[in-house]
Scaffold this active site. Structure first.
Site, PDB file in Angstrom:
ATOM      1  N   SER A   1       0.875  -1.170   0.000  1.00 24.35           N
ATOM      2  CA  SER A   1       0.000   0.000   0.000  1.00 24.35           C
ATOM      3  C   SER A   1       0.910   1.218   0.000  1.00 24.35           C
ATOM      4  O   SER A   1       1.702   1.398   0.913  1.00 24.35           O
ATOM      5  CB  SER A   1      -0.889   0.012   1.245  1.00 24.35           C
ATOM      6  N   ARG A   2       0.797   2.034  -1.035  1.00 27.87           N
ATOM      7  CA  ARG A   2       1.707   3.186  -1.138  1.00 27.87           C
ATOM      8  C   ARG A   2       1.309   4.316  -0.196  1.00 27.87           C
ATOM      9  O   ARG A   2       1.996   5.321  -0.115  1.00 27.87           O
ATOM     10  CB  ARG A   2       1.778   3.672  -2.593  1.00 27.87           C
TER      11      ARG A   2
END
Length: 500
Positions: free
Chosen positions: A362-363
């Site tokens: 998850s950025r």
């Protein structure tokens, strides 16, 4: 005298009359078939404009060539044949939106499919809309809880984020979406589930399950089944996005799920090839990247000046034999803010959800987590990745030192804790408690086959005997030093009861 009066009245009426000349451009269908029409004579038509065919059927202009127009037909295409007249409407395609759609199953044109009568709404939005620019957005910082331990702890999703779910067929992609919808109950998040190219029976089962748990009251299902024309499947995600945007621009929170975009790309490829657009890689047209980027960019967390609403997107992409390097998956990975990768081997081994934590990311990361979850799950992902490496090494039967054996034992328990049954999303405070017990070593001496039982009983004990701890966790969403001591003490006391 009477004749004069009549003459005066006639003169008045003649003076009132104004001659109005209305110019209307009429086109003619040259060729029609497979949901596509080629039209001549509409020189003023615009790209994406709605066209009206004779008989009240609508289409959408796609190709604007010098001598003809290529259009997709939105409806029963068998009625359209060579010689059928067509005219421009001057409008772009709009769909009904608003609260009236909640609890309903509709097609991509906004028509009901659930035998519950007409949808009473006079609010419409265009299916294509410009994405908010950078100034109108704010960073993603508010968690959107899925209720799934493995996601909320290691690959968190925030409101306004775009998180891809990618995996082979039958690895539990839709199951994650259903659990996420169920978990939004009472959280003021409106859900839009877009089904592209799926069986009607699957959608009926999904709607029945959501109805059963009371989740349909805040959910809209947009269904473009496998037997629907390619044009209808192509429109489906844009319709879902328009419905979600209504809530976002009203300052509310919405979650839209596209299940799945690989079938959407196939539908668009079919349309493009029939319109004789030049094929590119894997026979997809050149604008296939733009097809998905203009859709997913519309998801955002709006600035406070615009009401602070959000639209979160969870697209799904199906891959073949674990190949994430093919055309559509790599395109969508590069557009989204992270991906959750589901692995067939893990699924078959009974690890469900079958999330491969190594290549899932998850950025947005910790920005989309509560402080409490960030504190307890900080090293969880790294520990799991190390365990996967050691597990492969340990299979060779080599002598392992005490530290490695300890790491392997912790890894086994981590895998067991992160397993979760379908339709059982877990509140974030319960997730924090069980992960706290895991990362602080309280499960190290619990037998593997007893972990599931330990988890259930610990949660039950906390809710019944330690209500103040659960309450503080749910209110503050943080773990103070004092609360940490209280949780540790409560788990130690529970273990004494559990081991007896």
């Amino acid at each position: 005298m009477r004749t004069d009066k009549i003459a005066e009245l006639i003169s008045l009426e003649i003076n009132k009359y104004k001659k109005e000349t209305k110019l209307e451009e009429i086109g003619t269908v040259i060729e029609a078939g497979d949901g596509i029409a080629r039209i001549s004579g509409l020189s003023k038509a615009l790209s994406g404009e709605m066209l009206e065919f004779e008989g009240g059927i609508y289409g959408q202009a796609h190709n604007l060539d010098k001598n003809e127009i290529g259009a997709i037909i939105l409806g029963e295409s068998t009625q359209i044949e060579q010689g059928t007249t067509v005219k421009c409407t001057g409008k772009i395609l709009e769909v009904p939106v608003g609260e009236a759609l909640l609890g309903r199953i509709i097609d991509p044109l906004g028509k009901p499919l659930d035998n519950k009568g007409q949808i009473k709404t006079d609010i419409f939005r265009p299916i294509e809309y410009k994405a908010p620019n950078v100034i109108n957005r704010q960073p993603v910082k508010e968690p959107l809880q899925t209720g799934i331990k493995a996601i909320d702890s290691m690959i968190p999703i925030g409101k306004g984020q775009r998180e891809l779910i990618i995996g082979d067929r039958s690895t539990g992609k839709t199951s994650i979406l259903v659990d996420t919808i169920i978990n939004q109950k009472g959280k003021d998040v409106f859900c839009i589930y877009v089904a592209i190219g799926q069986k009607n029976s699957n959608i009926a089962r999904l709607a029945e399950k959501l109805e059963e748990v009371g989740a349909m009251e805040y959910t809209v299902i947009v269904n473009a089944p496998a037997n629907a024309p390619a044009a209808i499947q192509y429109l489906a995600p844009y319709t879902g996005c328009a419905i979600g945007e209504y809530f976002m621009y009203k300052g509310m929170h919405a979650l839209v799920m596209y299940d799945d975009l690989s079938k959407h790309a196939v539908a668009y490829r079919e349309i493009s090839l029939l319109l004789r657009r030049p094929p590119g890689r894997e026979a997809y047209p050149g604008d296939i990247f733009y097809l998905h980027s203009r859709l997913l960019e519309r998801s955002a967390k709006l600035s406070d000046e615009l009401g602070g609403g959000s639209l979160t997107a969870i697209p799904v992409v199906e891959i073949l034999a674990g190949d994430i390097s093919s055309y559509i998956p790599t395109n969508v990975i590069s557009i989204t803010d992270g991906q959750i990768y589901l692995e067939t081997d893990l699924f078959n081994a009974g690890v469900r959800p079958a999330i491969n934590a190594g290549i899932s990311v998850s950025r947005v990361g910790g920005n989309a987590q509560t402080k409490a979850m960030k504190k307890v799950a900080g090293m969880l992902r790294l520990g799991l990745a190390q365990y996967r490496e050691l597990e492969t090494f340990a299979k060779f039967g080599t002598e392992l030192d005490k530290e490695t054996r300890k790491q392997l034992a912790r890894g086994e328990r981590t895998v067991e804790v992160l397993k979760q049954n379908l339709y059982h999303p877990m509140p974030v405070e319960d997730q924090v408690l069980i992960i706290f017990a895991l990362t602080n070593g309280y499960l190290d001496d619990v037998e593997i086959n007893n972990i599931n039982n330990f988890e259930k009983e610990l949660i039950s004990y906390m809710h019944n005997s330690q209500k103040e701890i659960v309450h503080e966790l749910s209110v503050t969403k943080d773990i103070s030093e004092k609360l940490e001591e209280q949780i540790s003490s409560a788990i130690v006391n529970f273990k004494k009861i559990f081991i007896q």
